[in-house]
Design a protein around this motif. Structure first.
Motif, PDB file in Angstrom:
ATOM      1  N   PHE A 238      12.429 -22.795 -18.701  1.00  0.00           N
ATOM      2  CA  PHE A 238      12.894 -22.694 -17.319  1.00  0.00           C
ATOM      3  C   PHE A 238      13.810 -23.845 -16.919  1.00  0.00           C
ATOM      4  O   PHE A 238      14.484 -23.768 -15.891  1.00  0.00           O
ATOM      5  CB  PHE A 238      11.700 -22.615 -16.369  1.00  0.00           C
ATOM      6  CG  PHE A 238      11.021 -21.276 -16.364  1.00  0.00           C
ATOM      7  CD1 PHE A 238      11.561 -20.214 -15.672  1.00  0.00           C
ATOM      8  CD2 PHE A 238       9.838 -21.075 -17.057  1.00  0.00           C
ATOM      9  CE1 PHE A 238      10.947 -18.974 -15.667  1.00  0.00           C
ATOM     10  CE2 PHE A 238       9.207 -19.850 -17.058  1.00  0.00           C
ATOM     11  CZ  PHE A 238       9.772 -18.788 -16.355  1.00  0.00           C
ATOM     12  N   GLU A 239      13.835 -24.919 -17.701  1.00  0.00           N
ATOM     13  CA  GLU A 239      14.709 -26.045 -17.379  1.00  0.00           C
ATOM     14  C   GLU A 239      16.101 -25.880 -17.984  1.00  0.00           C
ATOM     15  O   GLU A 239      17.017 -26.623 -17.644  1.00  0.00           O
ATOM     16  CB  GLU A 239      14.081 -27.352 -17.883  1.00  0.00           C
ATOM     17  CG  GLU A 239      12.688 -27.620 -17.374  1.00  0.00           C
ATOM     18  CD  GLU A 239      12.592 -27.619 -15.856  1.00  0.00           C
ATOM     19  OE1 GLU A 239      13.582 -28.061 -15.207  1.00  0.00           O
ATOM     20  OE2 GLU A 239      11.570 -27.170 -15.322  1.00  0.00           O
ATOM     21  N   ASN A 240      16.261 -24.916 -18.868  1.00  0.00           N
ATOM     22  CA  ASN A 240      17.545 -24.707 -19.546  1.00  0.00           C
ATOM     23  C   ASN A 240      18.404 -23.782 -18.693  1.00  0.00           C
ATOM     24  O   ASN A 240      18.237 -22.565 -18.689  1.00  0.00           O
ATOM     25  CB  ASN A 240      17.303 -24.097 -20.930  1.00  0.00           C
ATOM     26  CG  ASN A 240      18.571 -23.952 -21.735  1.00  0.00           C
ATOM     27  OD1 ASN A 240      19.667 -23.852 -21.199  1.00  0.00           O
ATOM     28  ND2 ASN A 240      18.421 -23.944 -23.052  1.00  0.00           N
ATOM     29  N   VAL A 241      19.346 -24.370 -17.956  1.00  0.00           N
ATOM     30  CA  VAL A 241      20.150 -23.605 -17.004  1.00  0.00           C
ATOM     31  C   VAL A 241      20.947 -22.519 -17.708  1.00  0.00           C
ATOM     32  O   VAL A 241      20.918 -21.346 -17.311  1.00  0.00           O
ATOM     33  CB  VAL A 241      21.090 -24.538 -16.215  1.00  0.00           C
ATOM     34  CG1 VAL A 241      21.991 -23.719 -15.288  1.00  0.00           C
ATOM     35  CG2 VAL A 241      20.294 -25.551 -15.410  1.00  0.00           C
ATOM     36  N   ALA A 242      21.659 -22.878 -18.771  1.00  0.00           N
ATOM     37  CA  ALA A 242      22.497 -21.912 -19.477  1.00  0.00           C
ATOM     38  C   ALA A 242      21.650 -20.846 -20.169  1.00  0.00           C
ATOM     39  O   ALA A 242      21.987 -19.651 -20.151  1.00  0.00           O
ATOM     40  CB  ALA A 242      23.380 -22.627 -20.494  1.00  0.00           C
ATOM     41  N   GLY A 243      20.548 -21.271 -20.783  1.00  0.00           N
ATOM     42  CA  GLY A 243      19.684 -20.317 -21.470  1.00  0.00           C
ATOM     43  C   GLY A 243      19.059 -19.321 -20.510  1.00  0.00           C
ATOM     44  O   GLY A 243      18.966 -18.128 -20.808  1.00  0.00           O
ATOM     45  N   LEU A 244      18.636 -19.805 -19.350  1.00  0.00           N
ATOM     46  CA  LEU A 244      18.039 -18.914 -18.357  1.00  0.00           C
ATOM     47  C   LEU A 244      19.075 -17.939 -17.820  1.00  0.00           C
ATOM     48  O   LEU A 244      18.783 -16.747 -17.636  1.00  0.00           O
ATOM     49  CB  LEU A 244      17.448 -19.747 -17.216  1.00  0.00           C
ATOM     50  CG  LEU A 244      16.507 -19.026 -16.257  1.00  0.00           C
ATOM     51  CD1 LEU A 244      15.259 -18.554 -16.985  1.00  0.00           C
ATOM     52  CD2 LEU A 244      16.120 -19.943 -15.105  1.00  0.00           C
ATOM     53  N   GLN A 245      20.292 -18.425 -17.574  1.00  0.00           N
ATOM     54  CA  GLN A 245      21.359 -17.540 -17.103  1.00  0.00           C
ATOM     55  C   GLN A 245      21.657 -16.458 -18.129  1.00  0.00           C
ATOM     56  O   GLN A 245      21.899 -15.295 -17.779  1.00  0.00           O
ATOM     57  CB  GLN A 245      22.623 -18.344 -16.818  1.00  0.00           C
ATOM     58  CG  GLN A 245      23.765 -17.526 -16.215  1.00  0.00           C
ATOM     59  CD  GLN A 245      23.439 -17.001 -14.840  1.00  0.00           C
ATOM     60  OE1 GLN A 245      23.151 -17.777 -13.923  1.00  0.00           O
ATOM     61  NE2 GLN A 245      23.462 -15.684 -14.680  1.00  0.00           N
ATOM     62  N   ALA A 246      21.593 -16.809 -19.408  1.00  0.00           N
ATOM     63  CA  ALA A 246      21.849 -15.826 -20.465  1.00  0.00           C
ATOM     64  C   ALA A 246      20.788 -14.729 -20.460  1.00  0.00           C
ATOM     65  O   ALA A 246      21.098 -13.544 -20.667  1.00  0.00           O
ATOM     66  CB  ALA A 246      21.900 -16.516 -21.825  1.00  0.00           C
TER      67      ALA A 246
END
Length: 438
Positions: A238-246
């Motif tokens: 949940f802290e990974n902005v790009a990963g969550l957006q993906a």
């Protein structure tokens, strides 16, 4: 729990005023009883399911980084006047005057209250981002309450509220909650589709409803056939902005929208894969920027010393409504078929001959071993005929049934039945315990 000592008022026939499957089965299975129009008492079996649903919601909120608190059901009208919503909300809001002539209301939602709480505590950018949530009873005075808990006046809701320094942060909080919701519903065995939706009286310009497909749903929905695949849990940082957006982009790539937000171009792209159905809303998320922080005076100091107006979002899950949605999605002609994660008990233990000493001894021993193994078990030890016991267990829908009878005992076996598909096998009592405890 022994059924002979339990409170489970099942009904043989559906009440005439129950219109949809979930309402009929919740009444017949002794989960709820109506006490006034759109208001229900939650009986012991129903309360256990409600608590299981609430716990899954709580665990996924905590995992997403949200922090739990508890706000009161009654709110001051002055808070709602600050936001400008007191007169605009409409007759669904139950307005109350206390003995000191102070205007109060029974909260239909908590944007104003949580904004005031956060406003009085937050001072600088170090206090953000934060997401606060609670699970609390709400009241909306529906003009025509119907369909049981699906459209009642009093309902249990999880509502969360995010506070961020800017739009980019707020959209990340929105994505966190969208994925947390997908995982929440998947754990309950539901395929809940996030659909673009109108924001309604909450406000804002970004909103998704989470819809469970059901013929009796109140909404017309349109979606790509890919959404009919089984729900899966997302492994997410949940802290990974790009990963969550993906992850969010991957889900929303397949078209899904309520009737109010249809997109003809995307529907044309879907072609033969476009589906139309009706659905039940079980969750709704919103990003609304400074709609509440502005009029209610929420300001914090930025890292450069400037004054910043935080951006907000709100996120609701209908905890009590979910019980109806699960039943709509998981039942057969005999009754409810509970997904194991929310079942009130995992096993229904049936003693076929309560008047037979050997059966009673064997069933009591099996009951003790199931409890020792940590298995939640409802033990039908009543002096009733076997057919009535089978009918009750099928109606209330526990995932497993273990049947103890004279013939089986003579052969050293009990019968294990899986409620979902009706599969029956004979095995030793020890193996039955091991299987359901595994």
């Amino acid at each position: 729990m022994r059924l002979s000592r339990y409170f489970l008022p099942v009904m043989k026939e559906s009440p005439a005023d129950a219109q949809i499957v979930s309402h009929k089965l919740m009444l017949r299975a002794g989960l709820v009883r109506q006490t006034a129009a759109g208001i229900y008492a939650w009986l012991p079996l129903g309360l256990r399911v409600l608590q299981k649903i609430g716990q899954i919601v709580r665990e996924e909120q905590d995992r997403s980084g949200a922090v739990e608190l508890l706000m009161p059901t009654l709110q001051s009208a002055d808070l709602w006047r600050q936001s400008g919503r007191y007169d605009a909300y409409g007759p669904e809001m139950l307005r109350i005057t206390d003995r000191h002539e102070r205007e109060m209301l029974y909260g239909p939602t908590n944007e104003e209250m949580v904004t005031a709480i956060f406003r009085d505590a937050a001072r600088s950018y170090r206090d953000l981002p934060r997401t606060l949530y609670h699970i609390q009873w709400k009241f909306r005075d529906e003009v025509r309450p119907r369909f049981g808990v699906m459209r009642g006046r009093e309902f249990l809701m999880k509502d969360a509220y995010s506070f961020d320094m800017d739009e980019a942060g707020a959209r990340h909080s929105y994505n966190r909650m969208l994925v947390a919701y997908l995982n929440t519903f998947a754990r309950m065995g539901l395929r809940a589709i996030p659909m673009q939706a109108d924001t309604g009286p909450i406000g804002g310009d970004l909103s998704h409803e989470f819809i469970v497909l059901a013929p009796t749903g109140e909404s017309d929905v349109f979606y790509h056939a890919n959404w009919e695949r089984p729900a899966e849990l997302s492994a997410v940082d949940f802290e990974n902005v790009a990963g969550l957006q993906a992850i969010v982009d991957g889900y929303t790539a397949d078209y899904a929208a309520t009737d109010e937000k249809r997109d003809e171009a995307r529907e044309a792209e879907a072609g033969d894969a476009l589906r139309q159905s009706r659905g039940v809303e079980v969750g709704h998320i919103f990003y609304f920027g400074t709609k509440y922080s502005d009029p209610m005076g929420l300001r914090v100091q930025g890292a450069d010393g400037s004054e910043v107006m935080p951006h907000m979002g709100s996120y609701g899950i209908g905890v009590s409504r979910l019980m109806g949605a699960i039943i709509e999605a998981s039942h057969d002609d005999k009754g409810i078929v509970w997904p194991e994660a929310v079942a009130p008990y995992k096993v229904g233990l049936i003693n076929m001959r309560a008047d037979d000493a050997a059966c009673a001894t064997a069933a009591d021993d099996l009951y003790a071993k199931l409890q020792a193994a940590g298995v939640e078990v409802l033990y039908d030890d009543r002096d009733e005929r076997g057919g009535a016991k089978f009918a009750t267990m099928d109606l209330i829908g526990l995932p497993w049934q273990i049947v103890v009878g004279p013939k089986g005992l003579a052969n050293g076996v009990v019968e294990l039945k899986r409620r979902a598909d009706g599969e029956r096998i004979e095995l030793s009592a020890a193996d039955a315990v091991a299987k359901v405890a595994g």
